[in-house]
Enzyme design. Structure first.
Site: not given
Length: 315
Positions: A113-115, A117
């Site tokens: 996921g982006c967060y 990461t």
């Protein structure tokens, strides 16, 4: 000989960006379906089984169903959904953390996921090194461009002529906890408990800042320089992750209103003037290293190419 790739869910934000990026590369051939057959399960199953690599840009349930459509032992999968990020039999697609060899040899890879990461890039190496504890009640504050919310949120910001005037300038959410990213943040950082996660959205299309603030009691016997040096050593030689030494005159970190696409991630450790705190901060593109760029990096590694092949790493 080029490898074939089928993007299942190529009409979504992440899928569109991956398709656009692969279109200019000679080392992969993208298999596509006509628009009127994108939701035809028989047509999708055919390409899922024909492809060397399948990239799933689908909701969780649809991603699980897509994996079930693969009837061979050959097609390799990168899943950009949340469905398999802590699942048995799946390799977490963060090569810098799990090792490129693990991703290269895997058949099933879950895209982070982006967060997570940003959070994991900061926290996981320090927990592994024993510099910060695994059982600390970590808090994570983060802001992202609205593209991370998919079509519905993009419509909220861009759908009407006056959308920019009426859309919120700051949107805090996940107020009741239980965010879908929490399991992977806990598991892949090696934590004893899920962090307290406070995400928010800004009126910019792309870009992300993730922060973990630490009181000195979380790293007794060390200082901010020790934490920064540990991260620098961990990511030494990475073309994608850069640990930045803060300029003494640096008083702010900015997220541009019109951030250009970018597949890197910058990490910072700021220390309090009296040594009473450290602020761990990651800056990335939620559609780059936070989504499409990470999928392309994993595809590169799985295909035996340099991890940064075709990535956008200039700023």
């Amino acid at each position: 000989m080029t490898a074939s790739v089928f993007i299942d869910g190529a009409a979504g934000t992440t899928g569109l960006e991956i398709a656009e990026r692969l279109a200019s590369r000679a080392d992969f051939t993208v298999l596509t379906l006509p628009d009127d057959r994108r939701k035809d399960d028989a047509a999708r199953a055919e390409l899922l089984n024909d492809a060397d690599f399948a990239i799933l840009c689908l909701p969780d349930e649809a991603a699980v169903a897509a994996v079930g459509m693969i009837r061979n032992d050959r097609t390799r999968v990168i899943d950009a959904s949340t469905a398999h990020r802590v699942a048995d039999g799946w390799t977490y697609g963060f090569p810098e953390l799990v090792g490129e060899a693990a991703v290269r040899e895997a058949r099933f890879v879950s895209n982070p996921g982006c967060y997570p990461t940003g959070f994991l890039a900061l926290v996981a190496p320090l927990v592994r090194a024993g510099l910060i504890p695994a059982d600390w009640p970590y808090g994570c504050h983060a802001v992202s461009g609205y593209s991370g919310g998919g079509k519905a949120l993009i419509e909220r910001y861009e759908g009407a002529d006056d959308a920019r005037a009426t859309a919120p300038s700051f949107r805090a959410y996940g107020l009741a906890g239980g965010h879908k990213h929490l399991p992977e943040m806990k598991v892949h950082a090696g934590l004893a408990r899920e962090p307290l996660f406070s995400p928010a959205v800004l009126p910019t299309f792309r870009g992300m800042i993730v922060e973990v603030a630490l009181p000195a009691s979380a790293y007794i016997g060390h200082d901010a320089d020790t934490l920064r040096n540990a991260l620098s050593g961990f990511y030494a030689g990475s073309p994608i992750v850069t640990v930045r030494a803060p300029d003494p005159a640096m008083g702010e970190l900015l997220l541009p209103a019109t951030m250009a696409p970018w597949d890197g991630i910058d990490l910072y450790v700021f220390g309090g003037a009296r040594g009473e705190q450290a602020r761990l901060i990651a800056v990335l593109d939620n559609l780059g290293k936070g989504a499409s760029g990470a999928a392309l990096q994993n595809l590169n590694v799985m295909a035996g190419l340099p991890a940064d092949a075709g990535l956008r790493l200039d700023r």
